[in-house]
Write a protein that holds these residues in place. Sequence first.
Motif, PDB file in Angstrom:
ATOM      1  N   UNK A 332      47.784 -19.835 -38.512  1.00  0.00           N
ATOM      2  CA  UNK A 332      47.761 -18.391 -38.792  1.00  0.00           C
ATOM      3  C   UNK A 332      46.781 -17.604 -37.918  1.00  0.00           C
ATOM      4  N   UNK A 333      45.556 -18.149 -37.773  1.00  0.00           N
ATOM      5  CA  UNK A 333      44.519 -17.397 -37.047  1.00  0.00           C
ATOM      6  C   UNK A 333      44.979 -17.114 -35.612  1.00  0.00           C
ATOM      7  N   UNK A 334      45.604 -18.109 -34.995  1.00  0.00           N
ATOM      8  CA  UNK A 334      46.105 -17.949 -33.620  1.00  0.00           C
ATOM      9  C   UNK A 334      47.185 -16.856 -33.588  1.00  0.00           C
ATOM     10  N   UNK A 335      48.097 -16.915 -34.570  1.00  0.00           N
ATOM     11  CA  UNK A 335      49.214 -15.961 -34.607  1.00  0.00           C
ATOM     12  C   UNK A 335      48.742 -14.525 -34.835  1.00  0.00           C
ATOM     13  N   UNK A 336      47.665 -14.358 -35.602  1.00  0.00           N
ATOM     14  CA  UNK A 336      47.143 -13.003 -35.851  1.00  0.00           C
ATOM     15  C   UNK A 336      46.668 -12.347 -34.561  1.00  0.00           C
ATOM     16  N   UNK A 337      45.968 -13.128 -33.736  1.00  0.00           N
ATOM     17  CA  UNK A 337      45.476 -12.574 -32.461  1.00  0.00           C
ATOM     18  C   UNK A 337      46.658 -12.245 -31.552  1.00  0.00           C
ATOM     19  N   UNK A 338      47.650 -13.127 -31.544  1.00  0.00           N
ATOM     20  CA  UNK A 338      48.858 -12.901 -30.739  1.00  0.00           C
ATOM     21  C   UNK A 338      49.512 -11.570 -31.117  1.00  0.00           C
ATOM     22  N   UNK A 339      49.653 -11.345 -32.425  1.00  0.00           N
ATOM     23  CA  UNK A 339      50.278 -10.109 -32.920  1.00  0.00           C
ATOM     24  C   UNK A 339      49.460  -8.876 -32.516  1.00  0.00           C
ATOM     25  N   UNK A 547      41.458 -30.072 -32.751  1.00  0.00           N
ATOM     26  CA  UNK A 547      40.868 -30.474 -31.454  1.00  0.00           C
ATOM     27  C   UNK A 547      41.247 -29.469 -30.369  1.00  0.00           C
ATOM     28  N   UNK A 548      42.518 -29.065 -30.411  1.00  0.00           N
ATOM     29  CA  UNK A 548      43.026 -28.148 -29.388  1.00  0.00           C
ATOM     30  C   UNK A 548      42.359 -26.771 -29.489  1.00  0.00           C
ATOM     31  N   UNK A 549      42.247 -26.245 -30.730  1.00  0.00           N
ATOM     32  CA  UNK A 549      41.586 -24.939 -30.899  1.00  0.00           C
ATOM     33  C   UNK A 549      40.122 -25.030 -30.495  1.00  0.00           C
ATOM     34  N   UNK A 550      39.513 -26.198 -30.740  1.00  0.00           N
ATOM     35  CA  UNK A 550      38.136 -26.433 -30.289  1.00  0.00           C
ATOM     36  C   UNK A 550      38.044 -26.308 -28.770  1.00  0.00           C
TER      37      UNK A 550
END
Length: 596
Positions: A332-339, A547-550
């Motif tokens: 979700x956090x990634x998608x919010x920034x994308x939006x 790991x990837x978001x890190x």
Amino acid sequence: MNQLLKRSEVPAEHRWNLDDLYPSREAWDREYQDVLSKLHDIKSFEGKLSEPAAIKQCFELEDAISLQMERLYVYANMKHHEDMADSAYMALSDKSKKLSVEVGEAMSFISPEILSLSDEQLQKLVADPELAFYKRTLEEMIRQKQHVLSKAEEALLAQVGNLSQAPSTIFGMLNNADLKFPKVKNEQGEEVELTHGRYIQFLESLNREVRKEAFQAMYATYAKQKNTIAATLAANVTKNMFYAKTRKYPSALEMSLYGDNIDKSVYTNLIDTIHEALPLMHRYMELRRKLLKVDQLHMYDLFAPLVDEYKLEISYDEAKSMVKESLKPLGEAYLDVLQDGFDNRWIDVYENEGKRNGAYSWGAYGTHPYVLLNHKDNLNSMFTLTHEMGHALHSYLSDTNQPYRYAQYTIFLAEVASTLNEALLMEYMLNKSTDPKEKMYLLTYYMDQFRTTVFRQTMFAEFEKIIHEKAEQGESLTPQLLSEVYYGLNKLYYGEEMAVDQDIEMEWARIPHFYNSFYVYKYATGFSAATSFAKQILEEGEPAVERYLGFLKSGGNDYSINILKKAGVDMSSPEPIKQAMSVFKELLDEMEALTK
């Protein structure tokens, strides 16, 4: 729509909003003056950099100036890219470049002065609690010590900065503003002007004559300028050799890898591992020839659709929603920034008259990133959108989780986030597809991503390595030599069965990346790392995502190879490239099965 819109005619919602950087030209001018005044302040530290307190204050001011300089430079050049023929922003771009050189000159004393201290004093500084925040900076300076010159020499090199930009600037003006391409016939038989933006569309035509005419017209145009462009590229190689020699590196290649602390073996591993995989590429070319039902495959057939009457029309709005859907595994956090990026004009969407071709993500710390596109309603443009937003979110997450000094990730890491987004989009579309034609179309697209991003960029990387080595051995980089080397590599990479048209020998003349030397190999290593990450995310889920978001939040707080290693991908071994090749083989097997 054969007539391009003027910049002023493009609707606001399709233009990026650069007011987020500067609300007005006056605000830009004020910051410009502020940087000039701070340059006097930074000079006052000269001769005083032996005590922790002075070093700390100097570093703080250096960060403040660098950040302002970055903002000024990014804004001026992005305004210039909106319309390359607009003389006001051409001038502003020049002004920012000149200031950048002045800033480099004013701060050029810092490293040499600190490095003139004894090894014992340097180690004391690294251990000093007052400089704890700058520990990594100081350690990196010590690593670079053998390549840093005296104060006077560094100041002189900083002044050469303007000269060193010349080959790239000249090529950019020639390529984007002065080169005029002829008109060619489209599928309807109408005469349309060939442009950078339209070239690939012509190569994707179902009509072989359209493809051939565009291909020949493109390279005939470059061939007319071959002496000028060869001289420009040779000047760039000479510049690299000058810097390598002056800074005491064994070669231009090793100089370019040293900054990222990457061993030369990473570069040669890539070329060797790809050479081993060339039989797969040749197999794909043979499959392409069969599917196109031609006696011999030509270079202008490489982008031709392999699936009859299958054209995926995707509007910009559809592209945004599919990109968002495909990135759900990232949380979700990634998608919010994308939006946020979609909604708040981070993106400059369509081609307009004079606009810089291609696509990129750029920006300055403290403001959200921006994305330049030249969107067409097709699959390729949807992948470009997810690719550039991958870069943008990498920058956003690095900037919001790292202080300015450690936020900037290296170019070695840059292509990972963008390509991972592409891998997830492809996975999403292949899983959703029930139509064999669509599946074939997508598989072809994915195979061509491998072809253009891994095989072709490795071929470019090998070309750069060869021409630098030849120049370092004293050979002249004539247009004939450049064309000969380039043609030979095409024969090697595409295989004996392929008709490697003579025209392709001029392709070196249109590759802007050759002016940012030894850069392209990072597309291939990045693609391999991303393929490895995507596999882990889809197979393991949550732990791999964490790991990837890190990795995305790490910016440049460690060496690139280490940042990737912590997240689960070891680029110091050929493994990730071999993994990418095994995915390529699986896709090829699947395609061959569909055609039986």
